[in-house]
Design an enzyme around this catalytic site. Structure first.
Site, mmCIF file in Angstrom:
data_model
loop_
_atom_site.group_PDB
_atom_site.id
_atom_site.type_symbol
_atom_site.label_atom_id
_atom_site.label_comp_id
_atom_site.label_asym_id
_atom_site.label_seq_id
_atom_site.Cartn_x
_atom_site.Cartn_y
_atom_site.Cartn_z
ATOM 1 N N GLU A 1 26.408 13.205 76.664
ATOM 2 C CA GLU A 1 25.151 13.068 75.905
ATOM 3 C C GLU A 1 24.786 11.591 75.700
ATOM 4 O O GLU A 1 25.604 10.818 75.175
ATOM 5 C CB GLU A 1 25.320 13.770 74.548
ATOM 6 C CG GLU A 1 24.019 13.882 73.791
ATOM 7 C CD GLU A 1 24.182 14.650 72.470
ATOM 8 O OE1 GLU A 1 25.143 15.425 72.321
ATOM 9 O OE2 GLU A 1 23.331 14.449 71.591
ATOM 10 N N LYS B 1 27.941 18.841 63.875
ATOM 11 C CA LYS B 1 27.908 18.661 65.333
ATOM 12 C C LYS B 1 27.840 17.167 65.651
ATOM 13 O O LYS B 1 28.485 16.678 66.581
ATOM 14 C CB LYS B 1 26.703 19.408 65.929
ATOM 15 C CG LYS B 1 26.719 19.504 67.443
ATOM 16 C CD LYS B 1 26.068 18.324 68.142
ATOM 17 C CE LYS B 1 26.069 18.461 69.653
ATOM 18 N NZ LYS B 1 25.524 17.286 70.341
ATOM 19 N N ASP C 1 43.164 18.628 73.055
ATOM 20 C CA ASP C 1 42.576 19.966 73.132
ATOM 21 C C ASP C 1 41.316 20.042 72.258
ATOM 22 O O ASP C 1 41.397 20.122 71.034
ATOM 23 C CB ASP C 1 43.645 20.969 72.664
ATOM 24 C CG ASP C 1 43.202 22.411 72.793
ATOM 25 O OD1 ASP C 1 41.985 22.679 72.767
ATOM 26 O OD2 ASP C 1 44.082 23.280 72.896
ATOM 27 N N HIS D 1 17.325 8.515 71.874
ATOM 28 C CA HIS D 1 17.797 9.565 72.750
ATOM 29 C C HIS D 1 17.008 9.588 74.042
ATOM 30 O O HIS D 1 17.559 9.682 75.123
ATOM 31 C CB HIS D 1 17.561 10.883 72.021
ATOM 32 C CG HIS D 1 18.701 11.823 72.141
ATOM 33 N ND1 HIS D 1 18.670 12.871 72.999
ATOM 34 C CD2 HIS D 1 19.899 11.871 71.510
ATOM 35 C CE1 HIS D 1 19.794 13.540 72.887
ATOM 36 N NE2 HIS D 1 20.562 12.960 71.991
HETATM 37 P P1 NAD Z 1 54.286 19.917 74.521
HETATM 38 O O1 NAD Z 1 54.539 21.347 74.742
HETATM 39 O O2 NAD Z 1 54.214 19.049 75.727
HETATM 40 O O3 NAD Z 1 55.418 19.402 73.517
HETATM 41 C C1 NAD Z 1 55.637 18.081 73.216
HETATM 42 C C2 NAD Z 1 57.093 17.762 73.453
HETATM 43 O O4 NAD Z 1 57.267 16.377 73.442
HETATM 44 C C3 NAD Z 1 57.985 18.318 72.364
HETATM 45 O O5 NAD Z 1 58.742 19.390 72.864
HETATM 46 C C4 NAD Z 1 58.901 17.169 71.953
HETATM 47 O O6 NAD Z 1 60.246 17.461 72.113
HETATM 48 C C5 NAD Z 1 58.520 16.055 72.914
HETATM 49 N N1 NAD Z 1 58.390 14.744 72.259
HETATM 50 C C6 NAD Z 1 58.851 13.573 72.729
HETATM 51 N N2 NAD Z 1 58.562 12.566 71.914
HETATM 52 C C7 NAD Z 1 57.876 13.093 70.891
HETATM 53 C C8 NAD Z 1 57.275 12.537 69.730
HETATM 54 N N3 NAD Z 1 57.332 11.231 69.452
HETATM 55 N N4 NAD Z 1 56.615 13.374 68.918
HETATM 56 C C9 NAD Z 1 56.535 14.684 69.191
HETATM 57 N N5 NAD Z 1 57.079 15.275 70.263
HETATM 58 C C10 NAD Z 1 57.755 14.472 71.112
HETATM 59 O O7 NAD Z 1 52.958 19.661 73.705
HETATM 60 P P2 NAD Z 1 52.388 20.326 72.378
HETATM 61 O O8 NAD Z 1 51.749 19.212 71.639
HETATM 62 O O9 NAD Z 1 53.383 21.157 71.672
HETATM 63 O O10 NAD Z 1 51.274 21.327 72.928
HETATM 64 C C11 NAD Z 1 49.992 20.874 73.214
HETATM 65 C C12 NAD Z 1 49.373 21.779 74.257
HETATM 66 O O11 NAD Z 1 49.399 23.125 73.826
HETATM 67 C C13 NAD Z 1 47.925 21.429 74.484
HETATM 68 O O12 NAD Z 1 47.719 21.270 75.859
HETATM 69 C C14 NAD Z 1 47.176 22.672 73.974
HETATM 70 O O13 NAD Z 1 46.002 22.876 74.691
HETATM 71 C C15 NAD Z 1 48.183 23.759 74.204
HETATM 72 N N6 NAD Z 1 48.069 25.002 73.421
HETATM 73 C C16 NAD Z 1 47.190 25.134 72.386
HETATM 74 C C17 NAD Z 1 47.139 26.330 71.673
HETATM 75 C C18 NAD Z 1 46.199 26.420 70.506
HETATM 76 O O14 NAD Z 1 45.663 25.415 70.086
HETATM 77 N N7 NAD Z 1 45.966 27.594 69.923
HETATM 78 C C19 NAD Z 1 47.978 27.381 72.012
HETATM 79 C C20 NAD Z 1 48.877 27.197 73.057
HETATM 80 C C21 NAD Z 1 48.934 26.009 73.757
#
Ligand code: NAD
Length: 426
Positions: free
Chosen positions: A84, A262, A278, A376
């Site tokens: 946008e 928005k 996300d 805009h």
């Molecule tokens: P991820 O699964 O990659 O987990 C992050 C990993 O990084 C952890 O297991 C942890 O051990 C590691 N890690 C290393 N250093 C870290 C630090 N400093 N802090 C935290 N973790 C550290 O990622 P996530 O964040 O658990 O999941 C995000 C993804 O899940 C996004 O892509 C999202 O779209 C998706 N998702 C979203 C939903 C929802 O929002 N309802 C549902 C399912 C999946």
């Protein structure tokens, strides 16, 4: 002619190139379109093909930068991905108005996520509750065994809450597992934990567990930012008065509050995309939070200080990470995080909240003064020219004429193009 059908089976089994060929044939792509499809930008075939299902290409969007942001006394250049026009310029402008008064003051955001466990078919809710609470340590231990690394870093499951819900299927207990996910968005982390603790909770409660999933209403992960926007830079008392009236309008009317929010999300989502986070999670959380008190309301608060300057505040749940998901995989997301120079998810959320507030003030200022269309439309006119089939080298010229004549329409762009071509042929 062959009937067009969408039930194409086994598309996912084809190689990336085969998929491109197949879709090109099905929808009859020409050579130019096939070239667009084949341009993956900075992605390699393997990278793009492993991200989602049935991949046929990559999709690019403009990547811009917002300037002038000072947040907690640190300067930031903010990367924004958005289609946008005007949003990036507006954010930079509002940041300048706040900079004069010290910039933004954002609070620390604890990265606490909620994972919900739905316990149903309970004979005695009280006994089930007591049994779960008495075994809290055991439940937390099982949760933390799922991510020892997170635990080692100082994060992990640390508590839970139990809520009772009266539903048409009877009383349910909803356990909220609280997890400090540190620098991650955390959805995967907490989903894994919720699934792992469920058999134990089922046994303790003697109930039946159905859902075990993160809540996108991240009410323990609230980002707050505050700034004073200079009255004179905003355009004077009249403009400030207009902004305050706009705010009252949003407070009283969900139709207006939706558009108000928005505008905030224009900034926050642009940064969310830029950093590979996300967007759906951020949007869902923000809007649910806006409606939490019953009426859908603005996510910002606006008032004036004793000098007539505008004081803005924002409060919004932000589940943003700098690790996990796409953040470290997407080449542009990595670049965005480097430009932004944030060291934690906490810091990223502090920036995002400030950006949302700036975006809100910028939009309200435009609405309360010259109206949103002027700024805009200058940029929009280029899109209109493009839509009218104006060749790239003439876009600027045609767009300028559209703005000058205040007729930003496709038919008028075509008319101008025709005139230019007629002049050339004379
Ligand atoms: P991820 O699964 O990659 O987990 C992050 C990993 O990084 C952890 O297991 C942890 O051990 C590691 N890690 C290393 N250093 C870290 C630090 N400093 N802090 C935290 N973790 C550290 O990622 P996530 O964040 O658990 O999941 C995000 C993804 O899940 C996004 O892509 C999202 O779209 C998706 N998702 C979203 C939903 C929802 O929002 N309802 C549902 C399912 C999946």
């Amino acid at each position: 002619m062959k009937e067009f059908r969408s039930d194409i089976s086994g598309f996912y089994k084809l190689s990336f190139e085969e998929r491109q060929q197949k879709i090109s044939k099905i929808v009859n792509l020409n050579q130019e379109e096939i070239k667009v499809l084949q341009n993956l930008g900075y992605f390699t075939t393997t990278q793009i093909d492993t991200l989602i299902e049935n991949v046929i290409g990559s999709y690019q969007l403009p990547f811009g930068l917002a300037f002038n942001f000072k947040i907690n006394n640190k300067d930031y250049i903010i990367p924004m991905v958005i289609e946008e026009p005007s949003v990036v310029a507006a954010a930079s402008n509002a940041a300048k108005f706040a900079r004069k008064h010290g910039g933004f003051h954002s609070e620390n955001v604890k990265s606490v996520m909620i994972s919900q466990i739905q316990i149903t078919q309970l004979d005695d809710v009280e006994i089930a509750k007591r049994s779960i609470l008495e075994n809290k340590d055991q439940i937390l231990k099982i949760a933390n065994e799922q991510d020892p690394f997170l635990n080692e870093l100082g994060g992990g499951a640390f508590d839970f809450e139990i809520r009772e819900l009266d539903t048409r299927k009877g009383k349910m207990l909803i356990l909220h597992l609280l997890v400090d996910v540190l620098d991650a968005m955390g959805a995967n982390v907490v989903n894994t934990m919720a699934e792992a603790v469920s058999p134990c909770i089922e046994e303790l409660s003697e109930g039946k567990i159905y859902l075990r999933i993160v809540s996108n209403l991240a009410s323990h992960r609230i980002a707050k930012s505050r700034a004073t926007f200079d009255k004179d830079l905003l355009g004077g008392d009249q403009v400030v008065e207009g902004i305050l009236n706009a705010y009252e309008f949003a407070l009283a009317d969900p139709y207006r509050a939706t558009t108000h929010n928005k505008g905030i999300m224009n900034g926050i989502v642009a940064l969310t995309i830029a950093t590979g986070n996300d967007t759906r999670a951020i949007e869902a959380g923000a809007h649910a939070y806006a409606a939490l008190k019953g009426q859908y309301s603005p996510l910002t608060k606006l008032q004036v200080d004793s000098d007539g300057n505008l004081v803005g505040e924002i409060e919004i749940p932000l589940a943003l990470g700098i690790i996990g998901g796409m953040t470290k995989i997407h080449p542009m997301a990595r670049l965005a995080l480097k430009i932004l120079n944030v060291k934690s998810a906490n810091e990223l959320s502090q920036v995002a909240a400030a950006l949302g507030l700036a975006q809100n003030v910028a939009a309200l200022r435009a609405l309360a003064s010259e109206g949103i269309q002027k700024g805009h439309m200058n940029l929009h006119s280029r899109n209109i020219a493009k839509l009218a089939g104006v060749p790239d080298e003439l876009i600027e010229k045609v767009a300028r004429k559209l703005v000058e004549d205040k007729k930003i329409r496709v038919d008028y762009a075509r008319e101008i193009l025709q005139r230019i071509e007629n002049e050339k042929n004379l």
